[in-house]
Design an enzyme around this catalytic site. Structure first.
Site, PDB file in Angstrom:
ATOM      1  CE  LYS A  22      -2.728 -14.132   2.208  1.00  0.00           C
ATOM      2  NZ  LYS A  22      -1.722 -13.185   2.586  1.00  0.00           N
ATOM      3  CG  ASN A  23      -4.951 -11.073   3.362  1.00  0.00           C
ATOM      4  OD1 ASN A  23      -3.944 -11.742   3.641  1.00  0.00           O
ATOM      5  ND2 ASN A  23      -5.124 -10.501   2.176  1.00  0.00           N
ATOM      6  CB  CYS A 117       3.779 -11.114  -1.958  1.00  0.00           C
ATOM      7  SG  CYS A 117       2.836 -12.626  -1.864  1.00  0.00           S
ATOM      8  NE  ARG A 122       3.555  -5.786   0.966  1.00  0.00           N
ATOM      9  CZ  ARG A 122       2.929  -6.950   1.097  1.00  0.00           C
ATOM     10  NH1 ARG A 122       3.485  -8.057   0.667  1.00  0.00           N
ATOM     11  NH2 ARG A 122       1.745  -7.015   1.670  1.00  0.00           N
ATOM     12  CG  ASP A 333      -4.695  -9.207  -2.420  1.00  0.00           C
ATOM     13  OD1 ASP A 333      -3.679  -8.630  -2.830  1.00  0.00           O
ATOM     14  OD2 ASP A 333      -5.000  -9.269  -1.211  1.00  0.00           O
ATOM     15  NE  ARG A 425       3.027 -16.070   2.119  1.00  0.00           N
ATOM     16  CZ  ARG A 425       2.819 -14.997   1.361  1.00  0.00           C
ATOM     17  NH1 ARG A 425       3.440 -14.845   0.235  1.00  0.00           N
ATOM     18  NH2 ARG A 425       1.994 -14.055   1.757  1.00  0.00           N
TER      19      ARG A 425
HETATM   20  C1  EPZ Z   1      -2.753  -6.297   2.802  1.00  0.00           C
HETATM   21  O1  EPZ Z   1      -1.392  -5.909   2.726  1.00  0.00           O
HETATM   22  C2  EPZ Z   1      -2.809  -7.714   2.320  1.00  0.00           C
HETATM   23  N1  EPZ Z   1      -1.981  -8.521   3.184  1.00  0.00           N
HETATM   24  C3  EPZ Z   1      -2.358  -7.809   0.867  1.00  0.00           C
HETATM   25  O2  EPZ Z   1      -2.603  -9.130   0.451  1.00  0.00           O
HETATM   26  C4  EPZ Z   1      -3.186  -6.870   0.004  1.00  0.00           C
HETATM   27  O3  EPZ Z   1      -2.650  -6.825  -1.297  1.00  0.00           O
HETATM   28  C5  EPZ Z   1      -3.194  -5.458   0.583  1.00  0.00           C
HETATM   29  O4  EPZ Z   1      -3.589  -5.488   1.987  1.00  0.00           O
HETATM   30  C6  EPZ Z   1      -4.154  -4.528  -0.146  1.00  0.00           C
HETATM   31  O5  EPZ Z   1      -5.451  -5.037  -0.090  1.00  0.00           O
HETATM   32  C7  EPZ Z   1      -2.416  -8.914   4.362  1.00  0.00           C
HETATM   33  O6  EPZ Z   1      -3.539  -8.629   4.760  1.00  0.00           O
HETATM   34  C8  EPZ Z   1      -1.521  -9.742   5.186  1.00  0.00           C
HETATM   35  P1  EPZ Z   1      -1.756  -2.006   2.689  1.00  0.00           P
HETATM   36  P2  EPZ Z   1      -0.901  -4.595   3.468  1.00  0.00           P
HETATM   37  O7  EPZ Z   1      -1.125  -1.541   3.939  1.00  0.00           O
HETATM   38  O8  EPZ Z   1      -1.692  -4.423   4.704  1.00  0.00           O
HETATM   39  C9  EPZ Z   1       0.898   1.695   1.166  1.00  0.00           C
HETATM   40  C10 EPZ Z   1      -2.173 -11.126  -0.684  1.00  0.00           C
HETATM   41  O9  EPZ Z   1      -1.877 -11.464  -1.850  1.00  0.00           O
HETATM   42  N2  EPZ Z   1       1.337   1.796   2.587  1.00  0.00           N
HETATM   43  O10 EPZ Z   1      -3.235  -1.902   2.562  1.00  0.00           O
HETATM   44  O11 EPZ Z   1       0.567  -4.710   3.589  1.00  0.00           O
HETATM   45  C11 EPZ Z   1       1.442   0.449   0.486  1.00  0.00           C
HETATM   46  O12 EPZ Z   1       2.738   0.667  -0.017  1.00  0.00           O
HETATM   47  C12 EPZ Z   1      -1.527  -9.937  -0.050  1.00  0.00           C
HETATM   48  O13 EPZ Z   1      -2.972 -11.752   0.029  1.00  0.00           O
HETATM   49  C13 EPZ Z   1       2.133   2.842   2.979  1.00  0.00           C
HETATM   50  O14 EPZ Z   1       2.487   3.718   2.169  1.00  0.00           O
HETATM   51  O15 EPZ Z   1      -1.312  -3.501   2.405  1.00  0.00           O
HETATM   52  C14 EPZ Z   1       0.396   0.196  -0.577  1.00  0.00           C
HETATM   53  O16 EPZ Z   1       0.662   0.986  -1.695  1.00  0.00           O
HETATM   54  C15 EPZ Z   1      -0.484  -9.312  -0.857  1.00  0.00           C
HETATM   55  N3  EPZ Z   1       2.530   2.904   4.280  1.00  0.00           N
HETATM   56  C16 EPZ Z   1      -0.913   0.693   0.066  1.00  0.00           C
HETATM   57  O17 EPZ Z   1      -0.514   1.531   1.159  1.00  0.00           O
HETATM   58  C17 EPZ Z   1       2.142   1.988   5.211  1.00  0.00           C
HETATM   59  O18 EPZ Z   1       2.526   2.100   6.381  1.00  0.00           O
HETATM   60  C18 EPZ Z   1      -1.822  -0.401   0.615  1.00  0.00           C
HETATM   61  O19 EPZ Z   1      -1.085  -1.246   1.469  1.00  0.00           O
HETATM   62  C19 EPZ Z   1       1.336   0.917   4.792  1.00  0.00           C
HETATM   63  C20 EPZ Z   1       0.942   0.835   3.474  1.00  0.00           C
END
Ligand code: EPZ
Length: 446
Positions: A22-23, A117, A122, A333, A425
């Site tokens: 998915k991701n 989610c 986020r 995840d 999803r």
């Molecule tokens: C991706 O989300 C995945 N989603 C999530 O999967 C997954 O939990 C996450 O990566 C971590 O592996 C998709 O790929 C669509 P991040 P993403 O940016 O990209 C902080 C699932 O269940 N951050 O790596 O949104 C954020 O708050 C889902 O399949 C900032 O501070 O996650 C978090 O603490 C849920 N500023 C950390 O970084 C930013 O601009 C990691 O978030 C972006 C993120």
């Protein structure tokens, strides 16, 4: 409202097949906007997030043709729109990849703030940092809610020109790394992205774009270098071939991990096909600490290496501790699914959640099934109980829903899971797949 009904206590046994990730696919589909030729993508999972991505592509003007189950031919040559329909953008988190892809393609992009989610705050500041470093001007379009509070409704990006640049991310972010790649792939000159995320889906996006003619190196490490390429024609096409390039989505690490934990929780014996074993290392190690047997074995036809997860029927399992981290650490995840298993081992396990601030909403649901869990500000302490009992629970989010399925499969009695649209999803044909290895599970439409 649809629900899953599970009669628990059945030992899972047999062969199960993992779908495309998915991701990864939610970034590959927007990435087709950067191509100057049509392409074919296969191993596309049948999940609602893919449906939304394909609808967005069509609304932007792309032609999307389903060739067979899981295989699509996509041509974005006629796309002229740069605005993602707001109601679609709000339905999923990964709609933000259309920002990077449209910016890279057309130097303009508008999208509503993404949904997805609810895992706490986020932010997308790191995405915007990357876009700005490449020369984009970002405008946050604000609105006022009923209480009079201003909130960001949408983002607009504009650039006269995109220039290669040094992007140093302050946070290791999957989404910001992917978006930086998408926006930089056609920018003029060299882009260096530092402090990148290293997840398998980042490598998959880079592999796909390279296959189509991009020059991206270092994906899977902390530093990615991109040499901007003005046109992406596919390498064969560059050599004069008229064959379309076919790309297969990488197997889903989290779906595979979910099956591994389901096998362990039901004291099962399951052979998982279509998995990349080295992606599963940390998950396998935690399961082994619990006393689960996890082995790499050749499939009967010797065509692939599978993962076999087995536990003898009456074996009691041990507790373990988990700290979620960016790849190659234990994936956030997989945290809820692993928690469901740890509810029924002998002793106390500790979970430390280091990625999301609010990923324990499933705890209240597991308690309804007899789990004994205390939460702390960034973690959970799980006191193993001899067994769970069926109950009416809800899927609070995608992976929380997967945890409810695992708990329901392991529990005595009937478990009803509501709000299963979250699960749809991200898990392709989950009911059929689990029934195929002995689960007593039904999808009820009401
Ligand atoms: C991706 O989300 C995945 N989603 C999530 O999967 C997954 O939990 C996450 O990566 C971590 O592996 C998709 O790929 C669509 P991040 P993403 O940016 O990209 C902080 C699932 O269940 N951050 O790596 O949104 C954020 O708050 C889902 O399949 C900032 O501070 O996650 C978090 O603490 C849920 N500023 C950390 O970084 C930013 O601009 C990691 O978030 C972006 C993120």
């Amino acid at each position: 409202m649809d629900k899953f009904v599970i009669e628990g206590g059945k030992r899972l046994k047999g062969d199960i097949y993992v779908s495309g990730a998915k991701n990864s696919v939610v970034a590959l589909l927007p990435a087709t906007l950067l191509l100057d030729v049509p392409c074919v993508i296969e191993n596309v999972p049948d999940i609602s997030d893919v449906e939304i991505c394909l609808t967005i592509l069509r609304e932007l003007g792309a032609s999307v043709e389903k060739l067979r189950e899981g295989t699509y031919r996509i041509s974005t040559l006629d796309v002229t729109s740069t605005e993602v329909p707001a109601e679609l953008a709000r339905k999923m988190r990964a709609s933000y990849y259309f920002l990077g892809a449209l910016l890279g393609r057309s130097h303009r992009a508008v999208a509503a703030m993404p949904g997805g989610c609810n895992l706490g705050e986020r932010p997308i500041d790191q995405h915007l940092l990357a876009f700005e470093a490449l020369g984009a001007e970002t405008t946050l379009i604000k609105k006022i809610d009923n209480d009079g509070t201003a909130y960001i409704d949408a983002v607009e990006l504009k650039a006269e020109h995109l220039y290669g640049s040094n992007i140093s991310l302050n946070v290791v972010s999957v989404g910001a790394t992917m978006n930086a790649i998408l926006a930089a792939v056609k920018a003029e000159g060299i882009t260096v992205i530092e402090n990148c995320a290293r997840e398998p889906h980042i490598v998959d996006l880079a592999n796909f774009l390279n296959y189509m003619g991009a020059h991206i190196s270092g994906a899977g490490t902390h530093k990615i270098t991109i040499e901007g390429t003005p046109v992406l024609l596919g390498n064969d096409a560059l050599e004069g071939s008229v064959e379309e390039r076919i790309y297969s989505v990488v197997p889903d690490q989290i779906e595979a991990g979910t099956f591994m934990v389901a096998a362990a929780a039901t004291r099962g014996d399951v052979l998982i096909h279509g998995v990349i074993p080295h992606h599963m290392k940390d998950i396998a190690e935690r399961l082994q600490e619990c006393g689960v047997t996890v082995e790499e074995v050749e499939s009967a036809d010797r065509q692939e290496v599978c993962i076999r997860v087995s536990v003898s029927e009456n074996r009691r399992l041990h507790p373990t501790n988990i700290k979620t981290e960016p790849y190659p650490g234990f994936p956030t995840d997989m945290q809820p699914q692993m928690a469901a298993l740890l509810c029924i081992v002998d002793g106390q396990s500790n979970i430390s959640e280091q990625v999301w601030e609010d990923r324990f909403r499933y705890v209240a649901e597991l308690r309804r099934m007899g789990a004994h869990i205390n939460t702390t500000h960034d973690g959970a302490i799980i006191f193993g109980v001899p067994g769970l009992h069926g109950a009416r629970v809800k899927a609070c989010d995608l992976r929380a829903g997967a945890a409810m399925i695992i708990a329901g499969l392991a529990a005595e009695g009937t478990t009803e899971i509501t709000d299963i649209y979250h699960i749809e999803r991200g898990y392709s044909h989950i009911v059929d797949k689990l029934r195929g290895i002995g689960a007593d599970m039904k999808w009820i439409s009401e």
